[in-house]
Design a protein around this motif. Structure first.
Motif, PDB file in Angstrom:
ATOM      1  N   GLU A   1       0.828  -1.116   0.133  1.00  0.00           N
ATOM      2  CA  GLU A   1       0.121   0.172   0.077  1.00  0.00           C
ATOM      3  C   GLU A   1       0.845   1.252   0.009  1.00  0.00           C
ATOM      4  O   GLU A   1       0.612   2.273  -0.837  1.00  0.00           O
ATOM      5  CB  GLU A   1      -1.028   0.018   1.157  1.00  0.00           C
ATOM      6  N   THR A   2       1.999   1.098   0.878  1.00  0.00           N
ATOM      7  CA  THR A   2       2.783   2.405   0.708  1.00  0.00           C
ATOM      8  C   THR A   2       3.672   2.554  -0.570  1.00  0.00           C
ATOM      9  O   THR A   2       3.677   3.706  -0.993  1.00  0.00           O
ATOM     10  CB  THR A   2       3.915   2.250   1.892  1.00  0.00           C
TER      11      THR A   2
ATOM     12  N   ASP B   1       1.082   3.962  -2.965  1.00  0.00           N
ATOM     13  CA  ASP B   1       0.766   5.264  -2.756  1.00  0.00           C
ATOM     14  C   ASP B   1       1.791   6.324  -3.269  1.00  0.00           C
ATOM     15  O   ASP B   1       1.568   7.348  -3.850  1.00  0.00           O
ATOM     16  CB  ASP B   1       0.676   5.337  -1.271  1.00  0.00           C
TER      17      ASP B   1
END
Length: 402
Positions: free
Chosen positions: A367-368, A371
């Motif tokens: 997810e990081t 993003d």
């Protein structure tokens, strides 16, 4: 010399031709129908291809980079000259001679209009256009009446000279002061570059004119030598063919006008002259901002692919974690150790909670990364959009000038 002798091809003995008797008022040193029955002067015909190639290149750039619309007519006229000359030298008919010579007058008249009318009030532009059209009509009518090639050559030469000197005058009167204010440190470089471009075109034109005249004066001696050399080697002695090539390359003078127009518009930082003297044909192109836009588009495609891959990886991890959540806490689960598709791959038993924690950590890392990629994608898309808008503003601004 043995190789040269082995590759010698004799000229055609018969001198009859498909197009019949010559009706043109001019003929050249290349002997008629000495290579093929279907074309009177093969070398003089084929060397006109340089006009078609350079005309197409120039027209493509005008449309691609929205240079002043007047140059569409200039390049079209330039190509018509080449096609007319090909027809003339193929047939040696008077009608085709006119198709060669009159477009030369009309094309230089278009260049004269572009030069003399630049940034003049609309009413003055109309008067200049009327005067130039009137001059072109007079030259046409008188030439059709007199049928004197010398008159055509003098008229063409004077029109060309007037256009060139007017261009030099505008450069000194308008362009040099403008560049001195906008880019004082680079003014001399820009002016020197433009003079070099124009003088290169003039030199090529004069060199072609000189060779053409030598071809006429020493035609008898050249013809004797060509009969000794035979084909294909004798082709290099066709002086009128060299006139076509060199006057075609005098195309530098058109590019000089395109580039000076861009600089007069204040676009010298948005456009550039792409030219290596004697090694390349000059072109006026958009500067590196276009390359930046293309690079940004390529990076956008790459980042989108990476994001899609990471999202698939994250969905797989989420699905695995979801499936494991429905299992009893004492269920035996196994984790692969080693590399996939390797025979030595092993599976070891691990606590279900440990594997769930590992999957959760993996999902957070992905997810990081996604993003971060999203932010980079937004930056690249903004860069590409701004670059494209900048290019469009430049092109619209340039395309509106006349």
């Amino acid at each position: 010399m043995a190789l040269v002798s082995a590759l010698q091809i004799p000229y055609r003995e018969a001198r009859d031709g498909f197009w019949g008797q010559q009706t043109s008022t001019l003929n050249w040193c290349e002997e008629d129908y000495n290579i093929t029955f279907y074309c009177a002067e093969v070398v003089n015909t084929l060397t006109n291809l340089v006009f078609l190639w350079l005309g197409y290149t120039g027209l493509r750039d005008v449309l691609a980079y929205s240079h002043s619309r007047i140059f569409i007519l200039v390049y079209m006229g330039y190509m018509v000259v080449g096609m007319g000359s090909m027809a003339f030298h193929t047939t040696l008919k008077y009608e085709m001679q006119l198709a060669d010579e009159l477009p030369m007058i009309y094309t230089v008249c278009i260049m004269a209009f572009a030069t003399f009318s630049y940034r003049r009030p609309a009413k003055i532009q109309v008067l200049i256009a009327a005067a130039i059209v009137g001059l072109a009509v007079f030259i046409t009518v008188y030439y059709l009446y007199a049928m004197d090639p010398v008159f055509h050559q003098v008229a063409y030469g004077l029109l060309t000279a007037c256009t060139i000197f007017r261009g030099f005058y505008v450069m000194e009167r308008d362009l040099r002061p403008q560049l001195s204010q906008r880019v004082p440190a680079e003014c001399s470089q820009y002016m020197r570059e433009m003079y070099k471009l124009a003088l290169t075109g003039i030199f090529m034109f004069l060199a072609g004119f000189f060779i053409w005249n030598m071809d006429n004066i020493y035609c008898h001696h050249l013809t004797t030598t060509k009969k000794q050399m035979l084909l294909p080697w004798a082709v290099i002695l066709e002086g009128h063919g060299w006139w076509h090539i060199l006057t075609g390359l005098a195309y530098h003078m058109i590019i000089w006008r395109v580039w000076s127009t861009r600089c007069l518009e204040g676009s010298e930082k948005e456009f550039k002259l792409d030219w290596a003297p004697l090694w390349s044909v000059p072109r006026v192109l958009v500067r590196e901002i276009e390359a930046q836009s293309i690079a940004a588009q390529q990076q956008i495609s790459l980042v989108r692919t990476q994001v899609a891959s990471k999202q698939r990886e994250m969905r797989l991890a989420q699905l695995t974690r979801s499936e494991m959540a429905s299992l009893p806490s004492d269920t035996a689960v196994y984790e692969g150790v080693g590399k996939m598709y390797v025979p030595a791959l092993l599976f070891v038993s691990v606590p279900i909670t440990a594997l769930q924690d590992k999957l959760s950590s993996q999902i957070k890392e992905i997810e990081t990364e996604v993003d971060s990629m999203g932010k980079r994608l937004h930056y690249l898309e903004t860069t590409a959009k701004n670059s494209q808008e900048h290019i469009e503003r430049m092109l619209k601004g340039g395309g509106q000038s006349s």
